[in-house]
Design a protein around this motif. Structure first.
Motif, PDB file in Angstrom:
ATOM      1  N   UNK A 122      14.623  -3.398 -64.308  1.00  0.00           N
ATOM      2  CA  UNK A 122      13.323  -3.791 -63.755  1.00  0.00           C
ATOM      3  C   UNK A 122      13.425  -4.073 -62.264  1.00  0.00           C
ATOM      4  N   UNK A 123      14.465  -4.776 -61.867  1.00  0.00           N
ATOM      5  CA  UNK A 123      14.649  -5.119 -60.458  1.00  0.00           C
ATOM      6  C   UNK A 123      14.939  -3.873 -59.622  1.00  0.00           C
ATOM      7  N   UNK A 124      15.712  -2.936 -60.169  1.00  0.00           N
ATOM      8  CA  UNK A 124      15.991  -1.696 -59.444  1.00  0.00           C
ATOM      9  C   UNK A 124      14.718  -0.896 -59.216  1.00  0.00           C
ATOM     10  N   UNK A 125      13.797  -0.952 -60.171  1.00  0.00           N
ATOM     11  CA  UNK A 125      12.529  -0.233 -60.028  1.00  0.00           C
ATOM     12  C   UNK A 125      11.770  -0.713 -58.796  1.00  0.00           C
ATOM     13  N   UNK A 126      11.943  -1.985 -58.432  1.00  0.00           N
ATOM     14  CA  UNK A 126      11.247  -2.519 -57.259  1.00  0.00           C
ATOM     15  C   UNK A 126      11.787  -1.950 -55.948  1.00  0.00           C
ATOM     16  N   UNK A 127      13.021  -1.415 -55.969  1.00  0.00           N
ATOM     17  CA  UNK A 127      13.579  -0.779 -54.771  1.00  0.00           C
ATOM     18  C   UNK A 127      13.597   0.745 -54.907  1.00  0.00           C
ATOM     19  N   UNK A 128      12.847   1.248 -55.906  1.00  0.00           N
ATOM     20  CA  UNK A 128      12.679   2.690 -56.053  1.00  0.00           C
ATOM     21  C   UNK A 128      13.745   3.414 -56.843  1.00  0.00           C
ATOM     22  N   UNK A 131      25.734   0.662 -55.775  1.00  0.00           N
ATOM     23  CA  UNK A 131      26.143  -0.744 -55.765  1.00  0.00           C
ATOM     24  C   UNK A 131      25.277  -1.546 -54.809  1.00  0.00           C
ATOM     25  N   UNK A 132      25.018  -1.004 -53.624  1.00  0.00           N
ATOM     26  CA  UNK A 132      24.168  -1.700 -52.661  1.00  0.00           C
ATOM     27  C   UNK A 132      22.745  -1.851 -53.180  1.00  0.00           C
ATOM     28  N   UNK A 133      22.236  -0.838 -53.859  1.00  0.00           N
ATOM     29  CA  UNK A 133      20.899  -0.925 -54.451  1.00  0.00           C
ATOM     30  C   UNK A 133      20.844  -2.059 -55.470  1.00  0.00           C
ATOM     31  N   UNK A 134      21.868  -2.143 -56.310  1.00  0.00           N
ATOM     32  CA  UNK A 134      21.922  -3.210 -57.315  1.00  0.00           C
ATOM     33  C   UNK A 134      21.986  -4.577 -56.652  1.00  0.00           C
ATOM     34  N   UNK A 135      22.854  -4.716 -55.660  1.00  0.00           N
ATOM     35  CA  UNK A 135      23.011  -6.000 -54.990  1.00  0.00           C
ATOM     36  C   UNK A 135      21.725  -6.415 -54.293  1.00  0.00           C
ATOM     37  N   UNK A 136      21.056  -5.476 -53.658  1.00  0.00           N
ATOM     38  CA  UNK A 136      19.781  -5.784 -53.015  1.00  0.00           C
ATOM     39  C   UNK A 136      18.735  -6.174 -54.058  1.00  0.00           C
ATOM     40  N   UNK A 137      18.692  -5.440 -55.149  1.00  0.00           N
ATOM     41  CA  UNK A 137      17.699  -5.696 -56.196  1.00  0.00           C
ATOM     42  C   UNK A 137      17.846  -7.093 -56.806  1.00  0.00           C
ATOM     43  N   UNK A 138      19.090  -7.587 -56.910  1.00  0.00           N
ATOM     44  CA  UNK A 138      19.298  -8.908 -57.499  1.00  0.00           C
ATOM     45  C   UNK A 138      19.273 -10.022 -56.461  1.00  0.00           C
ATOM     46  N   UNK A 139      19.092  -9.651 -55.205  1.00  0.00           N
ATOM     47  CA  UNK A 139      18.963 -10.654 -54.150  1.00  0.00           C
ATOM     48  C   UNK A 139      20.272 -11.175 -53.597  1.00  0.00           C
TER      49      UNK A 139
END
Length: 79
Positions: free
Chosen positions: A35-41, A63-71
């Protein structure tokens, strides 16, 4: 398919453990990560995330997408 060398396997394992550790520290499940990854596309489902992260052979971009998505704002590379 066999891994090319031990160094690659070592770093893939470290990346996997770093990401899994951050998810665990934050209490985020793979379903919540999707769900969080969906917010970053990024479109991934829970099963794909489980498989991708368990293998450890994901890209630095993922990995960077995941880290950004989780804050995450920082990541300790060593204990």
């Amino acid at each position: 398919m066999a891994k090319a060398d031990a160094a690659t396997v070592e770093y893939e394992t470290r990346a996997k453990n770093l990401l899994k550790g951050e998810l665990k520290r934050r209490g985020i499940t793979y379903a919540q990560l999707a769900e969080k990854l969906a917010t970053v596309g990024v479109t991934e489902n829970e099963r794909n995330l489980n498989n991708k992260i368990s293998r450890g052979g994901f890209s630095a971009a993922f990995m960077l997408q995941c880290l950004e998505a989780i804050g995450a704002t920082s990541l300790p590379l060593r204990d």
